[in-house]
Structure formats: structure tokens, C-alpha cells
Enzyme design. Structure first.
Site, PDB file in Angstrom:
ATOM      1  N   ASP A   1     -18.698  46.136  44.521  1.00  0.00           N
ATOM      2  CA  ASP A   1     -17.441  45.719  45.123  1.00  0.00           C
ATOM      3  C   ASP A   1     -16.304  46.184  44.224  1.00  0.00           C
ATOM      4  O   ASP A   1     -16.493  46.451  43.034  1.00  0.00           O
ATOM      5  CB  ASP A   1     -17.442  44.197  45.286  1.00  0.00           C
ATOM      6  CG  ASP A   1     -16.225  43.704  46.039  1.00  0.00           C
ATOM      7  OD1 ASP A   1     -15.848  44.358  47.036  1.00  0.00           O
ATOM      8  OD2 ASP A   1     -15.647  42.685  45.638  1.00  0.00           O
TER       9      ASP A   1
ATOM     10  N   ASP B   1     -12.442  44.877  44.359  1.00  0.00           N
ATOM     11  CA  ASP B   1     -11.564  43.801  43.901  1.00  0.00           C
ATOM     12  C   ASP B   1     -12.385  42.627  43.370  1.00  0.00           C
ATOM     13  O   ASP B   1     -13.290  42.127  44.035  1.00  0.00           O
ATOM     14  CB  ASP B   1     -10.677  43.325  45.050  1.00  0.00           C
ATOM     15  CG  ASP B   1      -9.661  44.377  45.455  1.00  0.00           C
ATOM     16  OD1 ASP B   1      -8.817  44.731  44.620  1.00  0.00           O
ATOM     17  OD2 ASP B   1      -9.728  44.861  46.599  1.00  0.00           O
TER      18      ASP B   1
END
Length: 263
Positions: A12, A14
Site C-alpha cells: 500500500d 498511504d
């Protein structure tokens, strides 16, 4: 769970590599190690606003140099899904350039006239007129697709309504639920694996959220690493009936051990 060696990574963006547009300490070293070892990886984001090129420029400002082909967005996953389901179709889109560009690139025509799909994505400027048009098209039979179910997104001033909240508005008006493509749907993970040419048993998913990253990685058959530089914490793990393979403070803890992160 398999003990096969780790050959590739999904991570991922953020909360894992960056946090509020600031580099997570050690993220640059982690990615540098993957490149040095020629370990394939993709950076994932549920946000559909920006194109991979735009995200590449944003990440470069934080100190991360990631090729645009190594960025996989919910917009790209949505385009991949639609291209497999109905090649050369038509869609009415509520979203920004990340989504419209992805659909144009697969040959979709964007139209308000009897589209095959209404596709809802992220935007900072949701238009009441556009939402009204989406509602009427869904009422007339267009299939309803949404890039991701996230109800809110962050801003410097606090939460902003995101795709999931606007989708709920359209659902309330039409009685029709969207099919969500992004996390926690493992479909996004599987499309990312295909993009890498990787196998789930030899791939690790790294995320900061139990309810999106970890569950979708788990359901796609991958081992998972939760880092606590974003949303979920070590204590919040206990609220879920499933567990990540391991919990780390940060991706910085993987530097020097990317070939064997669970040792």
C-alpha cells in the site's frame, strides 16, 4: 500458510510509504533494497484521482522514485475488470483523470447516452448534477461500478466524503448496490499479481489497515505484513477475527531482510 521464499511484494502507498505527503522514514531504503535485489513490486492505492504518472511525480517530491509502471491504482484495476467483462464498452464516469484516462486507454467511450456502466470514482469536486445523472442512468439499467468503498479521505482540514459515501447516496436513491473493485475486494490484489506475473504464495502484501490491506491480501492467498505507521495499531488487531502474518512498526524494519521477512 506456505513457507515458499518471497519473490515479489505488493505494498500500500498511504500509511506505508508516505504519510500525509511525508516520507515514512526507511521507505526509500526498503524500495532501494527491492530494486537492488531485482525483486518485483507494485505500489497500490485505492485512490482513483491521479494517474500513475501523476502519482510518480507526487512521490518523487517526498523522496521516493517509483516508476509509473510500478504503481497500481483502483482506477487501473477497474479498467482491467471492465475490459475483461465487456471490451470496448461505454461508461458514464464520475471521477477525475486517473479514472477517465484508465478507461480511455482500454478503448472505452465515455458517454451519458445509454452507457453500459456508471463508474464512480474519487474526486475532490463531486457535482450534484453529475450524481443526479448517475442516479438516473442506474435507474435506467446501467450497471453500477465503484472504484473503492472508502467512505472518507484525508485532507489537512479533516475528513472528506469519498467514493463509498457517494456510492451510498446513489444506492439509497436507486436501491442498487455498486460492485466495488478496490480493496478490500481481493480482485484488486489478483489483478496486481497478474500485472507482476507473480504467484500469491510467493508474494507479500504490506499495508497499514486491517480492514482493507490485510483482509484483501489474506483472501488473495498472500502472506501479509501490517505496519503501524498508518491507520491500524497493534492493539486494534485484536478486534478482527483474522490476523496478519506479522506486525511491524514500519517498513524500515524490513530493510536488510526483504528476502526473508518472516525470519
Amino acid at each position: 500458510m506456505t513457507d515458499e521464499p518471497i519473490l515479489s511484494y505488493l505494498t500500500d502507498m498511504d500509511g506505508v510509504l508516505v504519510h500525509e505527503d511525508q516520507l515514512v522514514p526507511g521507505a526509500d531504503e526498503f524500495l532501494a533494497e527491492l530494486r537492488a535485489n531485482e525483486t518485483p513490486f507494485l505500489v497500490l492505492t485505492n485512490n482513483s484521482i491521479r494517474t500513475p504518472r501523476d502519482l510518480q511525480a507526487r512521490l518523487r517530491q517526498t523522496g521516493l522514485d517509483i516508476p509509473e509502471e510500478s504503481i497500481w491504482t483502483s482506477a487501473l484495476a477497474t479498467a482491467t475488470f471492465l475490459n475483461e467483462q465487456r471490451p470496448n464498452g461505454t461508461a458514464y464516469v464520475v471521477g477525475e483523470s486517473g479514472l477517465t484516462t484508465a478507461l480511455h486507454e482500454i478503448g472505452y467511450v465515455l458517454t451519458e447516452i445509454e452507457p453500459d456502466y456508471v463508474v464512480l470514482g474519487e474526486t475532490r469536486n463531486y457535482s450534484f448534477e453529475a450524481i443526479t445523472t448517475a442516479i438516473r442512468l442506474v435507474e435506467r439499467g446501467a450497471s453500477f461500478i465503484a472504484t473503492n468503498p472508502d467512505p472518507t479521505g484525508p485532507s489537512r482540514d479533516g475528513s472528506l466524503p469519498a467514493t463509498g459515501s457517494v456510492a451510498a447516496l446513489i444506492t439509497r436513491a436507486t436501491g442498487r448496490d455498486p460492485y466495488y473493485i478496490g480493496k478490500p475486494n481481493p480482485l484488486m490484489m489478483r489483478s496486481a499479481l497478474r500485472r507482476l506475473g507473480a504467484h500469491s504464495q510467493s508474494t507479500v502484501m504490506i499495508g497499514d489497515r486491517m480492514d482493507t490491506d490485510v483482509i484483501s491480501g489474506l483472501e488473495a492467498g498472500m502472506r501479509t505484513i501490517l505496519v503501524t505507521t498508518g491507520i491500524s495499531t497493534r492493539s486494534s488487531v485484536e478486534a478482527y477475527p483474522y490476523r496478519p502474518t506479522t506486525v511491524l512498526d514500519s517498513v524500515a524494519d524490513l530493510v536488510g531482510r526483504t528476502k526473508d521477512p518472516f525470519a
